[in-house]
Scaffold this active site. Structure first.
Site, PDB file in Angstrom:
ATOM      1  N   ARG A 234       0.848  -1.195   0.000  1.00  0.00           N
ATOM      2  CA  ARG A 234       0.000   0.000   0.000  1.00  0.00           C
ATOM      3  C   ARG A 234       0.881   1.241   0.000  1.00  0.00           C
ATOM      4  NH1 ARG A 234      -3.399  -2.599  -1.568  1.00  0.00           N
ATOM      5  NH2 ARG A 234      -5.560  -2.825  -0.923  1.00  0.00           N
ATOM      6  N   GLU A 263      -4.363   7.335  -5.204  1.00  0.00           N
ATOM      7  CA  GLU A 263      -4.581   6.662  -6.488  1.00  0.00           C
ATOM      8  C   GLU A 263      -5.911   7.105  -7.064  1.00  0.00           C
ATOM      9  OE1 GLU A 263      -4.124   2.430  -5.980  1.00  0.00           O
ATOM     10  OE2 GLU A 263      -2.119   2.612  -5.160  1.00  0.00           O
ATOM     11  N   HIS A 281      -0.980  -0.097  -9.776  1.00  0.00           N
ATOM     12  CA  HIS A 281      -1.698  -1.008  -8.878  1.00  0.00           C
ATOM     13  C   HIS A 281      -2.193  -2.254  -9.628  1.00  0.00           C
ATOM     14  CE1 HIS A 281      -4.058  -1.065  -4.836  1.00  0.00           C
ATOM     15  NE2 HIS A 281      -3.734  -2.299  -5.217  1.00  0.00           N
TER      16      HIS A 281
HETATM   17  N1  LIG Z   1      -0.649  -4.545  -5.091  1.00  0.00           N
HETATM   18  C1  LIG Z   1      -1.750  -5.250  -4.978  1.00  0.00           C
HETATM   19  O1  LIG Z   1      -2.550  -5.333  -5.888  1.00  0.00           O
HETATM   20  C2  LIG Z   1      -2.032  -6.002  -3.699  1.00  0.00           C
HETATM   21  C3  LIG Z   1      -2.665  -7.240  -3.780  1.00  0.00           C
HETATM   22  C4  LIG Z   1      -2.950  -7.905  -2.583  1.00  0.00           C
HETATM   23  C5  LIG Z   1      -2.600  -7.346  -1.363  1.00  0.00           C
HETATM   24  N2  LIG Z   1      -1.981  -6.137  -1.344  1.00  0.00           N
HETATM   25  C6  LIG Z   1      -1.585  -5.542  -0.059  1.00  0.00           C
HETATM   26  O2  LIG Z   1      -0.681  -6.427   0.583  1.00  0.00           O
HETATM   27  C7  LIG Z   1      -0.968  -6.416   1.968  1.00  0.00           C
HETATM   28  C8  LIG Z   1      -0.454  -7.701   2.589  1.00  0.00           C
HETATM   29  O3  LIG Z   1      -1.236  -8.785   2.148  1.00  0.00           O
HETATM   30  P1  LIG Z   1      -1.105 -10.224   2.813  1.00  0.00           P
HETATM   31  O4  LIG Z   1      -2.133 -11.075   2.160  1.00  0.00           O
HETATM   32  O5  LIG Z   1       0.294 -10.702   2.816  1.00  0.00           O
HETATM   33  O6  LIG Z   1      -1.557  -9.894   4.312  1.00  0.00           O
HETATM   34  P2  LIG Z   1      -1.252 -10.733   5.616  1.00  0.00           P
HETATM   35  O7  LIG Z   1      -2.185 -10.225   6.648  1.00  0.00           O
HETATM   36  O8  LIG Z   1      -1.236 -12.189   5.308  1.00  0.00           O
HETATM   37  O9  LIG Z   1       0.243 -10.312   5.986  1.00  0.00           O
HETATM   38  C9  LIG Z   1       0.590  -9.076   6.535  1.00  0.00           C
HETATM   39  C10 LIG Z   1       1.707  -9.324   7.531  1.00  0.00           C
HETATM   40  O10 LIG Z   1       2.148  -8.071   8.047  1.00  0.00           O
HETATM   41  C11 LIG Z   1       2.486  -8.264   9.403  1.00  0.00           C
HETATM   42  N3  LIG Z   1       2.478  -6.977  10.095  1.00  0.00           N
HETATM   43  C12 LIG Z   1       1.404  -6.226  10.469  1.00  0.00           C
HETATM   44  N4  LIG Z   1       1.823  -5.087  11.046  1.00  0.00           N
HETATM   45  C13 LIG Z   1       3.180  -5.110  11.024  1.00  0.00           C
HETATM   46  C14 LIG Z   1       4.192  -4.208  11.443  1.00  0.00           C
HETATM   47  N5  LIG Z   1       3.864  -3.042  12.024  1.00  0.00           N
HETATM   48  N6  LIG Z   1       5.483  -4.555  11.246  1.00  0.00           N
HETATM   49  C15 LIG Z   1       5.815  -5.717  10.658  1.00  0.00           C
HETATM   50  N7  LIG Z   1       4.900  -6.632  10.237  1.00  0.00           N
HETATM   51  C16 LIG Z   1       3.602  -6.314  10.423  1.00  0.00           C
HETATM   52  C17 LIG Z   1       1.444  -9.230   9.940  1.00  0.00           C
HETATM   53  O11 LIG Z   1       1.929  -9.921  11.077  1.00  0.00           O
HETATM   54  C18 LIG Z   1       1.276 -10.158   8.741  1.00  0.00           C
HETATM   55  O12 LIG Z   1       2.101 -11.312   8.858  1.00  0.00           O
HETATM   56  C19 LIG Z   1      -2.490  -6.234   2.023  1.00  0.00           C
HETATM   57  O13 LIG Z   1      -2.914  -5.696   3.257  1.00  0.00           O
HETATM   58  C20 LIG Z   1      -2.769  -5.314   0.877  1.00  0.00           C
HETATM   59  O14 LIG Z   1      -2.768  -3.972   1.321  1.00  0.00           O
HETATM   60  C21 LIG Z   1      -1.689  -5.452  -2.477  1.00  0.00           C
HETATM   61  O1  LIG Z   2      -8.551  -4.947  -6.568  1.00  0.00           O
HETATM   62  C1  LIG Z   2      -7.399  -4.764  -6.943  1.00  0.00           C
HETATM   63  O2  LIG Z   2      -7.039  -4.835  -8.096  1.00  0.00           O
HETATM   64  C2  LIG Z   2      -6.328  -4.475  -5.906  1.00  0.00           C
HETATM   65  C3  LIG Z   2      -6.399  -5.446  -4.789  1.00  0.00           C
HETATM   66  C4  LIG Z   2      -5.281  -5.403  -3.805  1.00  0.00           C
HETATM   67  O3  LIG Z   2      -4.720  -4.181  -3.609  1.00  0.00           O
HETATM   68  C5  LIG Z   2      -5.750  -6.032  -2.519  1.00  0.00           C
HETATM   69  O4  LIG Z   2      -5.536  -5.469  -1.454  1.00  0.00           O
HETATM   70  O5  LIG Z   2      -6.328  -7.114  -2.595  1.00  0.00           O
END
Ligand SMILES: NC(=O)c1ccc[n+]([C@@H]2O[C@H](COP(=O)([O-])OP(=O)(O)OC[C@H]3O[C@@H](n4cnc5c(N)ncnc54)[C@H](O)[C@@H]3O)[C@@H](O)[C@H]2O)c1
Ligand SMILES: O=C(O)CC[C@@H](O)C(=O)O
Length: 325
Positions: A234, A263, A281
């Site tokens: 993010r 965004e 994104h």
């Molecule tokens: N670019 C994209 O399109 C896209 C797609 C999917 C997810 N994401 C983002 O990726 C993020 C992570 O996804 P995920 O499925 O791995 O989530 P998740 O919850 O499985 O993993 C997040 C990890 O971060 C850790 N964490 C939380 N706070 C912390 C801190 N202050 N310091 C260190 N570690 C900390 C948690 O313990 C957890 O293990 C989502 O929240 C989302 O915002 C982006």
């Molecule tokens: O919907 C999307 O394309 C972005 C999703 C991604 O940022 C997520 O947090 O799952």
């Protein structure tokens, strides 16, 4: 005869509509959730709303939706949904936490490789008729230290994939277990070591009040000058002004970004720097991920409307039925 209205507010896969209309009880309506006036008007009759990351379901949106029973996020991050306000209003919130993690992890790896070898810059030069072999010498991954910030679902997938490139992988995640890290070949460290040793650093945290600005001026003073940073989590987690200053002053070697504080983002000063590459994104933008995200979100809506437990509900205790509508 339909009983409920489900509002699709972002572009979802066709599978979502197919699931929602499966039993004939749900009428599906579509709205552009980024058009605030249209969204608030459409929410007036909605029993459920399905979103990706562009539509904000905040307190104002919830107040415009007297019938609303469920918000379903077709994806992982819930920073565009006010979960506390939804909970207070008795609205169930569900995400699709495993739906797009492989796509997001693969995109982070793609960005990291592209950053290491200047793939976008060399590609653009070649297409403009310039054969600039000398300008785009890169670095190897093998033997380098990769720092993973957040060893959750996506961070773990990235760690495993990049360990296969013979990188030494370290991670900071206060909630991750040593046993889990060991199975990935990852060593857990503290933040200081993560920042001071990483030659590549990839961010996989949720955006929360604790993580906002975590990679800011202070953190970027503590990194190596050959650090290459990847953020496909993010935007607000990395302070863009601090990153710009660090790149400009040569305190960081490069950055690859998929996400931005605001965004859509097309005019960031970061885009003017040669050592920054970016995508709009796209982490979850594959048909595989979108199909899973859309259908899982739709299944959650059907369960919520039927008053049944929703496995991925983030604000309802597991196994306790939500109120019947
Ligand atoms: N670019 C994209 O399109 C896209 C797609 C999917 C997810 N994401 C983002 O990726 C993020 C992570 O996804 P995920 O499925 O791995 O989530 P998740 O919850 O499985 O993993 C997040 C990890 O971060 C850790 N964490 C939380 N706070 C912390 C801190 N202050 N310091 C260190 N570690 C900390 C948690 O313990 C957890 O293990 C989502 O929240 C989302 O915002 C982006
Ligand atoms: O919907 C999307 O394309 C972005 C999703 C991604 O940022 C997520 O947090 O799952």
């Amino acid at each position: 005869m339909t009983q409920y209205v489900a509002l699709i507010a972002d572009a979802l896969s066709p599978g979502a509509r197919a699931v929602l209309t499966r039993d004939g009880a749900v009428e599906v309506r579509q709205v552009d959730g980024t058009d605030r006036t249209a969204l608030l008007a459409a929410l007036a009759d909605a029993d459920a709303v399905l979103v990706r990351s562009a539509t904000r379901i905040d307190a104002e949106a919830l107040a415009s939706a007297p019938r609303l029973r469920a918000v379903a996020r077709a994806g992982v991050g819930l920073d565009n949904v006010d979960v506390a306000a939804a909970t207070a209003a008795g609205v169930l919130v569900a995400n699709a936490p495993a739906s797009n993690v492989v796509s997001a992890a693969e995109h982070a790896v793609a960005l990291l490789l592209a950053l290491a070898r200047h793939v976008p810059q060399a590609h653009a030069a070649l297409k403009e008729g310039r054969w600039e072999r000398g300008a785009y010498s890169g670095v190897e991954l093998a033997g380098k230290t990769l720092g993973v910030l957040g060893l959750g679902r996506i961070g773990s997938l990235v760690a495993r994939r990049l360990a296969a490139f013979d990188m030494e992988v370290i991670a900071y995640d206060p909630y991750a277990s040593q046993a889990h890290a060991r199975t990935l070949g990852v060593r857990l460290t503290d933040v200081d070591e993560l920042l001071s040793r990483s030659q590549f650093l990839t961010v996989h945290l949720p955006l929360t009040e604790q993580t906002r600005g975590l990679i800011g001026f202070d953190a970027l003073q503590r990194v190596r000058p050959d650090l290459r940073l990847v953020n496909a989590a993010r935007g607000g987690i990395v302070d863009e002004a601090a990153l710009y200053a660090a790149l400009k002053e040569g305190r960081v070697a490069g950055a690859a970004l998929d996400v931005y504080a605001h965004e859509p983002c097309t005019d960031s000063p970061l885009f003017g720097l040669d050592n920054v590459i970016g995508t709009p994104h796209l982490g979850a933008s594959t048909p595989e991920a979108q199909d899973r995200a859309g259908t899982q979100a739709a299944e959650s809506v059907l369960l919520a409307l039927a008053g049944l437990p929703v496995p991925d509900a983030v604000n309802a205790p597991q196994g306790v039925p939500v109120p019947t509508v």
